[in-house]
Scaffold this motif. Sequence first.
Motif, PDB file in Angstrom:
ATOM      1  N   UNK A  43     -29.579 -19.832   7.246  1.00 56.57           N
ATOM      2  CA  UNK A  43     -29.255 -20.295   8.543  1.00 56.57           C
ATOM      3  C   UNK A  43     -30.409 -20.952   8.955  1.00 56.57           C
ATOM      4  N   UNK A  44     -31.489 -21.177   8.726  1.00 57.06           N
ATOM      5  CA  UNK A  44     -32.688 -21.778   9.314  1.00 57.06           C
ATOM      6  C   UNK A  44     -32.239 -23.185   8.928  1.00 57.06           C
ATOM      7  N   UNK A  45     -31.922 -23.552   7.686  1.00 61.75           N
ATOM      8  CA  UNK A  45     -31.634 -24.922   7.551  1.00 61.75           C
ATOM      9  C   UNK A  45     -31.080 -25.503   8.211  1.00 61.75           C
ATOM     10  N   UNK A  46     -29.278 -24.867   8.673  1.00 66.84           N
ATOM     11  CA  UNK A  46     -27.792 -25.521   8.771  1.00 66.84           C
ATOM     12  C   UNK A  46     -29.153 -25.095  10.442  1.00 66.84           C
ATOM     13  N   UNK A  47     -30.204 -25.098  11.236  1.00 67.47           N
ATOM     14  CA  UNK A  47     -30.648 -25.017  11.699  1.00 67.47           C
ATOM     15  C   UNK A  47     -31.561 -26.301  12.524  1.00 67.47           C
ATOM     16  N   UNK A  48     -32.858 -26.408  11.031  1.00 72.63           N
ATOM     17  CA  UNK A  48     -33.936 -27.128  11.289  1.00 72.63           C
ATOM     18  C   UNK A  48     -33.472 -28.497  10.579  1.00 72.63           C
ATOM     19  N   UNK A  49     -32.454 -28.119   9.722  1.00 75.84           N
ATOM     20  CA  UNK A  49     -32.407 -29.836   9.657  1.00 75.84           C
ATOM     21  C   UNK A  49     -31.378 -30.686  11.080  1.00 75.84           C
ATOM     22  N   UNK A  50     -30.603 -29.941  11.220  1.00 76.90           N
ATOM     23  CA  UNK A  50     -29.315 -30.457  12.565  1.00 76.90           C
ATOM     24  C   UNK A  50     -30.606 -30.791  13.860  1.00 76.90           C
ATOM     25  N   UNK A  51     -31.825 -29.517  13.768  1.00 74.07           N
ATOM     26  CA  UNK A  51     -32.226 -29.502  15.400  1.00 74.07           C
ATOM     27  C   UNK A  51     -33.404 -31.234  15.705  1.00 74.07           C
ATOM     28  N   UNK A  52     -33.401 -31.344  14.232  1.00 75.96           N
ATOM     29  CA  UNK A  52     -34.480 -32.679  14.549  1.00 75.96           C
ATOM     30  C   UNK A  52     -33.259 -33.369  15.078  1.00 75.96           C
ATOM     31  N   UNK A  53     -32.341 -33.606  14.012  1.00 79.06           N
ATOM     32  CA  UNK A  53     -31.767 -35.113  14.958  1.00 79.06           C
ATOM     33  C   UNK A  53     -31.506 -34.617  15.653  1.00 79.06           C
ATOM     34  N   UNK A  54     -30.886 -33.581  16.448  1.00 78.37           N
ATOM     35  CA  UNK A  54     -30.147 -33.678  17.470  1.00 78.37           C
ATOM     36  C   UNK A  54     -31.286 -33.610  19.151  1.00 78.37           C
ATOM     37  N   UNK A  55     -32.274 -33.536  19.153  1.00 74.23           N
ATOM     38  CA  UNK A  55     -33.723 -34.332  19.506  1.00 74.23           C
ATOM     39  C   UNK A  55     -33.543 -35.595  19.772  1.00 74.23           C
ATOM     40  N   UNK A  56     -34.618 -36.186  18.101  1.00 73.81           N
ATOM     41  CA  UNK A  56     -34.272 -37.411  18.589  1.00 73.81           C
ATOM     42  C   UNK A  56     -33.199 -38.359  18.543  1.00 73.81           C
ATOM     43  N   UNK A  57     -31.944 -37.838  18.917  1.00 76.80           N
ATOM     44  CA  UNK A  57     -30.675 -38.307  19.749  1.00 76.80           C
ATOM     45  C   UNK A  57     -30.674 -37.835  21.091  1.00 76.80           C
ATOM     46  N   UNK A  58     -31.501 -37.219  21.565  1.00 76.50           N
ATOM     47  CA  UNK A  58     -30.770 -36.526  22.475  1.00 76.50           C
ATOM     48  C   UNK A  58     -31.987 -37.130  23.625  1.00 76.50           C
ATOM     49  N   UNK A  59     -33.489 -36.907  23.166  1.00 77.50           N
ATOM     50  CA  UNK A  59     -34.307 -37.245  23.950  1.00 77.50           C
ATOM     51  C   UNK A  59     -34.820 -38.202  24.581  1.00 77.50           C
ATOM     52  N   UNK A  60     -35.599 -38.429  25.709  1.00 79.18           N
ATOM     53  CA  UNK A  60     -36.045 -39.374  26.037  1.00 79.18           C
ATOM     54  C   UNK A  60     -37.025 -39.576  25.898  1.00 79.18           C
ATOM     55  N   UNK A  61     -38.063 -40.995  25.906  1.00 75.18           N
ATOM     56  CA  UNK A  61     -39.641 -41.379  25.654  1.00 75.18           C
ATOM     57  C   UNK A  61     -39.139 -41.614  24.035  1.00 75.18           C
ATOM     58  N   UNK A  62     -37.897 -41.518  23.868  1.00 75.97           N
ATOM     59  CA  UNK A  62     -38.174 -43.365  22.302  1.00 75.97           C
ATOM     60  C   UNK A  62     -38.325 -41.569  21.288  1.00 75.97           C
ATOM     61  N   UNK A  63     -38.494 -42.666  19.799  1.00 78.02           N
ATOM     62  CA  UNK A  63     -38.227 -42.133  18.920  1.00 78.02           C
ATOM     63  C   UNK A  63     -39.727 -41.276  18.762  1.00 78.02           C
ATOM     64  N   UNK A  64     -40.869 -41.695  18.965  1.00 77.05           N
ATOM     65  CA  UNK A  64     -42.190 -41.162  18.654  1.00 77.05           C
ATOM     66  C   UNK A  64     -42.503 -39.662  19.690  1.00 77.05           C
ATOM     67  N   UNK A  65     -41.991 -39.700  20.515  1.00 73.41           N
ATOM     68  CA  UNK A  65     -42.124 -39.279  21.118  1.00 73.41           C
ATOM     69  C   UNK A  65     -41.517 -37.697  21.406  1.00 73.41           C
ATOM     70  N   UNK A  66     -40.356 -38.050  20.810  1.00 76.97           N
ATOM     71  CA  UNK A  66     -38.957 -36.852  20.491  1.00 76.97           C
ATOM     72  C   UNK A  66     -40.064 -36.043  18.892  1.00 76.97           C
ATOM     73  N   UNK A  67     -40.326 -37.133  17.900  1.00 80.69           N
ATOM     74  CA  UNK A  67     -40.818 -36.147  16.880  1.00 80.69           C
ATOM     75  C   UNK A  67     -42.546 -35.449  17.459  1.00 80.69           C
ATOM     76  N   UNK A  68     -42.508 -35.980  18.541  1.00 78.92           N
ATOM     77  CA  UNK A  68     -43.589 -35.196  18.772  1.00 78.92           C
ATOM     78  C   UNK A  68     -43.380 -33.982  19.916  1.00 78.92           C
ATOM     79  N   UNK A  69     -42.384 -33.730  20.478  1.00 79.87           N
ATOM     80  CA  UNK A  69     -41.806 -32.724  20.851  1.00 79.87           C
ATOM     81  C   UNK A  69     -41.891 -32.146  19.644  1.00 79.87           C
ATOM     82  N   UNK A  70     -40.896 -32.092  19.031  1.00 80.13           N
ATOM     83  CA  UNK A  70     -39.955 -30.895  17.723  1.00 80.13           C
ATOM     84  C   UNK A  70     -42.049 -30.315  17.081  1.00 80.13           C
ATOM     85  N   UNK A  71     -42.598 -31.689  16.682  1.00 81.44           N
ATOM     86  CA  UNK A  71     -43.597 -30.744  16.337  1.00 81.44           C
ATOM     87  C   UNK A  71     -44.637 -29.241  17.378  1.00 81.44           C
TER      88      UNK A  71
END
Length: 412
Positions: free
Chosen positions: A117-145
Amino acid sequence: MSHSPRSGASPFRQPKAVFAVAFACVVSFMGIGLVDPILPAISHDLNATPSQVTLLFTSYLVVTAVAMLITGWVSSRIGAKYTLIAGLVLIVVFSALAGASPGIGSIVGFRAGWGVGNALFIATSLAVIVASASGGFAGAIILYEAALGLGIAVGPLLGGLLGHLSWRGPFYGVSVLMAVALIATVVLVEPTPRPARRTSLLDPLRALRHRGLLTMSLTALCYNWAFFTVLGYAPFPMGLDAIQLGFVFAGWGLLVAVFSVFGAPVLQRWFGIARTLYANLALFAVTVLVIAVWTTHPPVLVAAVIVAGVFIGVNNTVTTQAVMTVAPVERPVASAAYGFVRFIGGGLAPFAAGKLVEHTNVHVPFYIATGTLVLGILILATAHGHLAQAERVQAGGAEPGPPLATADAATA
Protein backbone atom coordinates in the motif's frame (compact mmCIF):
# COMPACT_ATOMS: atom_id res chain seq x y z
CA MET A 1 26.86 29.77 -8.20
CA SER A 2 23.53 28.18 -9.00
CA HIS A 3 20.11 29.71 -8.78
CA SER A 4 16.96 27.79 -8.08
CA PRO A 5 13.75 28.59 -9.85
CA ARG A 6 11.93 31.61 -8.65
CA SER A 7 8.23 31.78 -8.21
CA GLY A 8 6.00 34.35 -6.60
CA ALA A 9 3.65 31.66 -5.35
CA SER A 10 4.18 30.07 -1.95
CA PRO A 11 4.50 26.27 -1.92
CA PHE A 12 1.95 26.34 0.92
CA ARG A 13 -0.81 28.06 -1.08
CA GLN A 14 -2.38 25.07 -2.73
CA PRO A 15 -5.75 23.62 -3.75
CA LYS A 16 -7.57 21.58 -1.10
CA ALA A 17 -6.93 18.38 -3.04
CA VAL A 18 -3.16 18.91 -2.77
CA PHE A 19 -3.40 19.34 0.99
CA ALA A 20 -5.53 16.20 1.23
CA VAL A 21 -2.78 14.21 -0.51
CA ALA A 22 -0.09 15.99 1.54
CA PHE A 23 -1.88 15.06 4.78
CA ALA A 24 -2.00 11.46 3.65
CA CYS A 25 1.74 11.73 2.88
CA VAL A 26 2.38 12.93 6.42
CA VAL A 27 0.60 9.89 7.87
CA SER A 28 2.24 7.53 5.38
CA PHE A 29 5.71 8.78 6.27
CA MET A 30 4.83 8.51 9.95
CA GLY A 31 4.87 4.77 9.33
CA ILE A 32 8.64 4.88 8.69
CA GLY A 33 9.68 6.18 12.11
CA LEU A 34 6.60 5.06 14.02
CA VAL A 35 8.10 1.74 15.08
CA ASP A 36 11.44 3.17 16.27
CA PRO A 37 10.38 3.87 19.88
CA ILE A 38 8.69 0.46 20.23
CA LEU A 39 11.45 -1.73 18.77
CA PRO A 40 12.96 -2.58 22.19
CA ALA A 41 9.45 -3.11 23.66
CA ILE A 42 8.46 -5.51 20.85
CA SER A 43 11.76 -7.34 21.29
CA HIS A 44 11.13 -7.72 25.02
CA ASP A 45 7.41 -8.51 24.98
CA LEU A 46 7.55 -10.99 22.09
CA ASN A 47 10.92 -12.55 23.01
CA ALA A 48 12.40 -11.54 19.66
CA THR A 49 16.04 -10.78 18.87
CA PRO A 50 16.95 -7.31 17.56
CA SER A 51 17.62 -8.76 14.09
CA GLN A 52 14.11 -10.30 14.08
CA VAL A 53 12.59 -6.99 15.14
CA THR A 54 14.47 -5.05 12.45
CA LEU A 55 12.57 -7.19 9.93
CA LEU A 56 9.73 -4.73 10.61
CA PHE A 57 11.76 -2.28 8.53
CA THR A 58 13.06 -4.84 6.05
CA SER A 59 9.73 -6.43 5.12
CA TYR A 60 8.10 -3.01 4.86
CA LEU A 61 10.79 -1.32 2.76
CA VAL A 62 11.87 -4.22 0.53
CA VAL A 63 8.26 -4.97 -0.38
CA THR A 64 7.73 -1.22 -0.92
CA ALA A 65 10.73 -1.24 -3.27
CA VAL A 66 9.56 -4.21 -5.34
CA ALA A 67 5.95 -2.99 -5.40
CA MET A 68 7.20 0.35 -6.78
CA LEU A 69 7.66 -1.49 -10.08
CA ILE A 70 3.91 -2.05 -10.43
CA THR A 71 2.70 1.40 -9.40
CA GLY A 72 2.88 2.90 -12.89
CA TRP A 73 1.21 -0.18 -14.40
CA VAL A 74 -1.67 0.18 -11.92
CA SER A 75 -2.09 3.98 -12.09
CA SER A 76 -2.04 4.06 -15.89
CA ARG A 77 -5.00 1.66 -15.89
CA ILE A 78 -7.20 2.84 -13.02
CA GLY A 79 -6.00 6.45 -12.71
CA ALA A 80 -4.01 8.28 -10.03
CA LYS A 81 -6.91 8.92 -7.64
CA TYR A 82 -7.97 5.28 -7.46
CA THR A 83 -4.36 4.16 -7.10
CA LEU A 84 -4.04 6.48 -4.10
CA ILE A 85 -7.25 5.08 -2.66
CA ALA A 86 -6.10 1.47 -3.17
CA GLY A 87 -2.82 2.22 -1.41
CA LEU A 88 -4.56 3.95 1.50
CA VAL A 89 -7.03 1.06 1.94
CA LEU A 90 -4.17 -1.44 2.13
CA ILE A 91 -2.33 0.67 4.71
CA VAL A 92 -5.48 1.02 6.87
CA VAL A 93 -6.12 -2.74 6.80
CA PHE A 94 -2.57 -4.00 7.28
CA SER A 95 -1.57 -1.50 9.99
CA ALA A 96 -4.64 -2.57 11.99
CA LEU A 97 -3.80 -6.25 11.45
CA ALA A 98 -0.21 -5.60 12.61
CA GLY A 99 -1.58 -4.11 15.81
CA ALA A 100 -3.70 -7.21 16.41
CA SER A 101 -0.85 -9.65 15.69
CA PRO A 102 0.04 -12.35 18.24
CA GLY A 103 3.74 -12.65 17.34
CA ILE A 104 6.70 -11.14 15.56
CA GLY A 105 6.26 -13.26 12.43
CA SER A 106 2.73 -12.06 11.73
CA ILE A 107 3.70 -8.43 12.39
CA VAL A 108 6.52 -8.74 9.85
CA GLY A 109 4.09 -10.26 7.35
CA PHE A 110 1.49 -7.54 7.83
CA ARG A 111 4.17 -4.88 7.54
CA ALA A 112 4.93 -6.38 4.11
CA GLY A 113 1.28 -5.90 3.08
CA TRP A 114 1.52 -2.37 4.45
CA GLY A 115 4.54 -1.89 2.19
CA VAL A 116 2.48 -2.71 -0.93
CA GLY A 117 0.00 0.00 0.00
CA ASN A 118 2.84 2.35 0.81
CA ALA A 119 4.39 1.85 -2.64
CA LEU A 120 1.11 2.50 -4.46
CA PHE A 121 0.60 5.63 -2.41
CA ILE A 122 4.11 7.13 -2.33
CA ALA A 123 4.93 6.85 -6.05
CA THR A 124 1.52 8.17 -7.07
CA SER A 125 1.26 10.93 -4.46
CA LEU A 126 4.48 12.59 -5.62
CA ALA A 127 3.24 12.60 -9.22
CA VAL A 128 -0.20 13.95 -8.15
CA ILE A 129 1.29 16.75 -6.05
CA VAL A 130 3.71 17.78 -8.81
CA ALA A 131 0.87 17.77 -11.36
CA SER A 132 -1.72 19.55 -9.20
CA ALA A 133 0.25 22.00 -7.05
CA SER A 134 0.45 25.69 -7.79
CA GLY A 135 3.79 27.49 -7.51
CA GLY A 136 5.73 25.35 -9.96
CA PHE A 137 7.80 22.19 -9.88
CA ALA A 138 10.23 23.24 -7.13
CA GLY A 139 7.39 24.41 -4.87
CA ALA A 140 5.62 21.06 -5.30
CA ILE A 141 8.77 19.15 -4.34
CA ILE A 142 9.23 21.35 -1.25
CA LEU A 143 5.62 20.69 -0.22
CA TYR A 144 6.14 16.95 -0.68
CA GLU A 145 9.36 17.01 1.35
CA ALA A 146 7.62 19.10 4.03
CA ALA A 147 5.03 16.35 4.33
CA LEU A 148 7.82 13.77 4.49
CA GLY A 149 9.69 15.70 7.17
CA LEU A 150 6.59 16.34 9.27
CA GLY A 151 5.60 12.68 9.05
CA ILE A 152 9.08 11.53 10.03
CA ALA A 153 9.05 14.00 12.96
CA VAL A 154 5.59 13.18 14.27
CA GLY A 155 5.81 9.40 13.70
CA PRO A 156 8.34 8.64 16.46
CA LEU A 157 6.60 11.00 18.88
CA LEU A 158 3.22 9.33 18.30
CA GLY A 159 4.92 5.95 18.42
CA GLY A 160 6.53 6.80 21.75
CA LEU A 161 3.37 8.17 23.36
CA LEU A 162 1.10 5.36 22.20
CA GLY A 163 3.85 2.78 22.59
CA HIS A 164 4.19 3.74 26.27
CA LEU A 165 0.70 2.28 26.74
CA SER A 166 1.22 -0.72 24.47
CA TRP A 167 3.40 -1.57 21.49
CA ARG A 168 0.13 -2.20 19.61
CA GLY A 169 -1.02 1.41 20.00
CA PRO A 170 1.08 2.99 17.21
CA PHE A 171 -0.20 0.50 14.65
CA TYR A 172 -3.83 1.22 15.52
CA GLY A 173 -3.06 4.95 15.54
CA VAL A 174 -1.77 4.88 11.96
CA SER A 175 -4.80 2.86 10.87
CA VAL A 176 -7.19 5.48 12.25
CA LEU A 177 -5.26 8.44 10.78
CA MET A 178 -4.97 6.77 7.38
CA ALA A 179 -8.73 6.16 7.43
CA VAL A 180 -9.16 9.94 7.85
CA ALA A 181 -6.72 10.53 4.96
CA LEU A 182 -8.63 8.01 2.86
CA ILE A 183 -11.91 9.89 3.38
CA ALA A 184 -10.23 13.22 2.55
CA THR A 185 -8.76 11.77 -0.64
CA VAL A 186 -12.08 10.30 -1.75
CA VAL A 187 -13.90 13.61 -1.15
CA LEU A 188 -11.34 16.23 -2.24
CA VAL A 189 -9.16 14.71 -4.97
CA GLU A 190 -10.67 14.83 -8.44
CA PRO A 191 -10.14 11.87 -10.81
CA THR A 192 -7.27 12.61 -13.18
CA PRO A 193 -7.27 11.67 -16.88
CA ARG A 194 -5.60 8.38 -17.58
CA PRO A 195 -2.41 8.67 -19.63
CA ALA A 196 -2.65 8.08 -23.36
CA ARG A 197 -0.10 5.27 -23.07
CA ARG A 198 -0.41 2.50 -20.50
CA THR A 199 2.76 1.92 -18.50
CA SER A 200 4.42 -1.48 -18.84
CA LEU A 201 5.59 -3.43 -15.81
CA LEU A 202 9.11 -3.22 -17.24
CA ASP A 203 9.12 0.56 -17.82
CA PRO A 204 10.74 1.45 -14.44
CA LEU A 205 13.52 -1.08 -15.07
CA ARG A 206 14.00 0.20 -18.61
CA ALA A 207 14.19 3.74 -17.23
CA LEU A 208 17.26 2.72 -15.22
CA ARG A 209 19.17 2.30 -18.50
CA HIS A 210 19.43 6.09 -18.52
CA ARG A 211 22.71 6.90 -16.84
CA GLY A 212 21.59 9.98 -14.92
CA LEU A 213 18.62 8.26 -13.28
CA LEU A 214 20.61 5.11 -12.53
CA THR A 215 23.51 7.02 -10.98
CA MET A 216 21.26 9.15 -8.78
CA SER A 217 19.33 6.02 -7.74
CA LEU A 218 22.50 4.12 -6.79
CA THR A 219 23.73 7.13 -4.82
CA ALA A 220 20.38 7.14 -3.00
CA LEU A 221 20.74 3.40 -2.30
CA CYS A 222 24.06 4.04 -0.53
CA TYR A 223 22.60 7.00 1.35
CA ASN A 224 19.51 5.03 2.39
CA TRP A 225 21.67 2.17 3.64
CA ALA A 226 23.26 4.59 6.11
CA PHE A 227 19.97 6.36 6.85
CA PHE A 228 18.11 3.17 7.79
CA THR A 229 21.05 1.64 9.63
CA VAL A 230 20.80 4.63 11.96
CA LEU A 231 17.00 4.63 12.02
CA GLY A 232 16.59 0.89 12.41
CA TYR A 233 19.36 -0.08 14.83
CA ALA A 234 20.39 3.00 16.83
CA PRO A 235 17.39 2.69 19.24
CA PHE A 236 18.79 -0.54 20.73
CA PRO A 237 22.11 0.74 22.18
CA MET A 238 20.46 3.96 23.44
CA GLY A 239 18.86 2.10 26.35
CA LEU A 240 15.85 4.45 26.54
CA ASP A 241 12.15 3.77 27.09
CA ALA A 242 9.47 4.31 24.43
CA ILE A 243 8.65 7.92 25.32
CA GLN A 244 12.32 8.93 25.56
CA LEU A 245 13.04 7.30 22.19
CA GLY A 246 9.99 9.05 20.78
CA PHE A 247 11.37 12.46 21.78
CA VAL A 248 14.86 11.64 20.44
CA PHE A 249 13.56 10.68 17.02
CA ALA A 250 11.03 13.50 17.03
CA GLY A 251 13.96 15.91 17.43
CA TRP A 252 15.74 14.13 14.61
CA GLY A 253 12.62 14.29 12.43
CA LEU A 254 12.07 17.97 13.21
CA LEU A 255 15.54 18.75 11.80
CA VAL A 256 14.69 16.61 8.76
CA ALA A 257 11.58 18.72 8.19
CA VAL A 258 13.23 22.11 8.76
CA PHE A 259 16.22 21.42 6.52
CA SER A 260 14.04 19.78 3.84
CA VAL A 261 11.85 22.86 3.51
CA PHE A 262 14.11 25.78 4.46
CA GLY A 263 17.75 24.67 4.54
CA ALA A 264 17.99 22.72 1.28
CA PRO A 265 16.73 25.49 -1.06
CA VAL A 266 19.11 28.02 0.49
CA LEU A 267 22.12 25.71 0.26
CA GLN A 268 21.28 24.76 -3.32
CA ARG A 269 20.94 28.43 -4.26
CA TRP A 270 24.29 29.29 -2.66
CA PHE A 271 26.40 26.30 -3.71
CA GLY A 272 24.56 24.49 -6.50
CA ILE A 273 23.27 20.92 -6.63
CA ALA A 274 26.58 19.08 -6.97
CA ARG A 275 28.54 20.84 -4.22
CA THR A 276 25.56 20.73 -1.86
CA LEU A 277 25.18 16.98 -2.32
CA TYR A 278 28.92 16.24 -2.03
CA ALA A 279 29.31 18.28 1.16
CA ASN A 280 26.08 16.96 2.63
CA LEU A 281 26.99 13.30 2.06
CA ALA A 282 30.48 13.91 3.46
CA LEU A 283 29.14 15.55 6.63
CA PHE A 284 26.58 12.78 7.03
CA ALA A 285 29.43 10.26 6.74
CA VAL A 286 31.33 12.06 9.51
CA THR A 287 28.23 11.99 11.72
CA VAL A 288 27.68 8.26 11.16
CA LEU A 289 31.38 7.70 11.91
CA VAL A 290 30.85 9.45 15.26
CA ILE A 291 27.94 7.07 15.90
CA ALA A 292 30.18 4.12 15.00
CA VAL A 293 32.97 5.16 17.37
CA TRP A 294 30.74 6.13 20.31
CA THR A 295 27.86 3.67 19.87
CA THR A 296 28.04 2.57 23.50
CA HIS A 297 28.02 6.14 24.86
CA PRO A 298 24.30 7.08 24.87
CA PRO A 299 24.70 10.89 25.20
CA VAL A 300 27.00 11.06 22.15
CA LEU A 301 24.86 8.55 20.26
CA VAL A 302 21.65 10.49 20.92
CA ALA A 303 23.20 13.83 19.92
CA ALA A 304 24.71 12.41 16.72
CA VAL A 305 21.41 10.75 15.69
CA ILE A 306 19.52 14.02 16.15
CA VAL A 307 22.15 15.99 14.20
CA ALA A 308 21.90 13.45 11.36
CA GLY A 309 18.43 14.85 10.67
CA VAL A 310 20.07 17.97 9.19
CA PHE A 311 21.84 16.02 6.44
CA ILE A 312 18.90 13.70 5.77
CA GLY A 313 16.62 16.70 5.28
CA VAL A 314 18.97 18.44 2.84
CA ASN A 315 19.60 15.24 0.91
CA ASN A 316 15.90 14.39 0.55
CA THR A 317 14.93 17.67 -1.09
CA VAL A 318 17.98 18.29 -3.29
CA THR A 319 18.18 14.70 -4.53
CA THR A 320 14.45 14.41 -5.25
CA GLN A 321 14.48 17.62 -7.29
CA ALA A 322 17.58 16.48 -9.17
CA VAL A 323 16.16 13.02 -9.90
CA MET A 324 12.84 14.38 -11.18
CA THR A 325 14.78 16.85 -13.36
CA VAL A 326 17.36 14.51 -14.90
CA ALA A 327 14.93 11.62 -15.44
CA PRO A 328 14.06 11.52 -19.19
CA VAL A 329 10.82 9.58 -18.59
CA GLU A 330 7.35 10.27 -17.22
CA ARG A 331 7.44 11.32 -13.59
CA PRO A 332 5.47 8.32 -12.23
CA VAL A 333 7.93 5.99 -13.99
CA ALA A 334 10.93 7.98 -12.70
CA SER A 335 9.50 7.97 -9.17
CA ALA A 336 8.91 4.20 -9.31
CA ALA A 337 12.40 3.43 -10.68
CA TYR A 338 14.12 5.70 -8.15
CA GLY A 339 12.00 4.38 -5.28
CA PHE A 340 12.71 0.76 -6.23
CA VAL A 341 16.49 1.19 -6.04
CA ARG A 342 16.70 3.40 -2.95
CA PHE A 343 14.22 1.44 -0.84
CA ILE A 344 16.11 -1.78 -1.51
CA GLY A 345 19.06 -0.23 0.34
CA GLY A 346 16.86 1.10 3.11
CA GLY A 347 15.13 -2.23 3.57
CA LEU A 348 18.17 -4.47 3.74
CA ALA A 349 20.26 -2.22 6.01
CA PRO A 350 18.44 -2.69 9.37
CA PHE A 351 18.34 -6.49 9.08
CA ALA A 352 21.99 -6.57 8.01
CA ALA A 353 22.83 -4.39 11.02
CA GLY A 354 21.14 -6.83 13.39
CA LYS A 355 22.96 -9.81 11.92
CA LEU A 356 26.31 -8.00 11.91
CA VAL A 357 25.93 -7.17 15.60
CA GLU A 358 25.12 -10.81 16.39
CA HIS A 359 28.31 -11.97 14.67
CA THR A 360 30.67 -9.07 15.38
CA ASN A 361 29.89 -6.09 17.63
CA VAL A 362 27.55 -3.10 17.83
CA HIS A 363 30.00 -0.73 16.11
CA VAL A 364 30.43 -2.61 12.81
CA PRO A 365 27.08 -1.75 11.12
CA PHE A 366 27.75 1.95 11.55
CA TYR A 367 31.29 1.69 10.17
CA ILE A 368 29.83 -0.05 7.11
CA ALA A 369 27.18 2.67 6.84
CA THR A 370 29.96 5.27 6.82
CA GLY A 371 31.64 3.37 3.99
CA THR A 372 28.43 3.27 1.93
CA LEU A 373 28.18 7.06 2.14
CA VAL A 374 31.74 7.41 0.83
CA LEU A 375 30.82 4.99 -1.97
CA GLY A 376 27.76 7.14 -2.69
CA ILE A 377 29.96 10.21 -3.15
CA LEU A 378 32.16 8.33 -5.62
CA ILE A 379 29.11 7.15 -7.59
CA LEU A 380 27.63 10.64 -7.61
CA ALA A 381 30.87 12.02 -9.06
CA THR A 382 30.21 10.04 -12.26
CA ALA A 383 26.98 12.02 -12.83
CA HIS A 384 28.47 15.50 -12.79
CA GLY A 385 27.23 16.32 -16.28
CA HIS A 386 23.67 15.31 -15.38
CA LEU A 387 23.76 17.42 -12.21
CA ALA A 388 24.93 20.40 -14.26
CA GLN A 389 22.04 19.80 -16.69
CA ALA A 390 19.60 19.66 -13.76
CA GLU A 391 20.93 23.00 -12.50
CA ARG A 392 20.45 24.60 -15.92
CA VAL A 393 16.89 23.30 -16.17
CA GLN A 394 15.97 24.42 -12.64
CA ALA A 395 17.69 27.79 -13.05
CA GLY A 396 15.59 28.47 -16.13
CA GLY A 397 12.40 27.51 -14.30
CA ALA A 398 11.71 25.00 -17.06
CA GLU A 399 10.31 21.52 -16.82
CA PRO A 400 12.32 18.53 -18.00
CA GLY A 401 11.54 17.93 -21.65
CA PRO A 402 12.33 15.88 -24.73
CA PRO A 403 15.80 17.39 -25.34
CA LEU A 404 16.97 16.05 -21.98
CA ALA A 405 15.42 12.67 -22.75
CA THR A 406 17.13 12.50 -26.12
CA ALA A 407 20.52 13.47 -24.78
CA ASP A 408 20.34 11.00 -21.93
CA ALA A 409 19.20 8.14 -24.10
CA ALA A 410 22.16 8.70 -26.37
CA THR A 411 24.61 8.25 -23.52
CA ALA A 412 22.87 5.35 -21.81
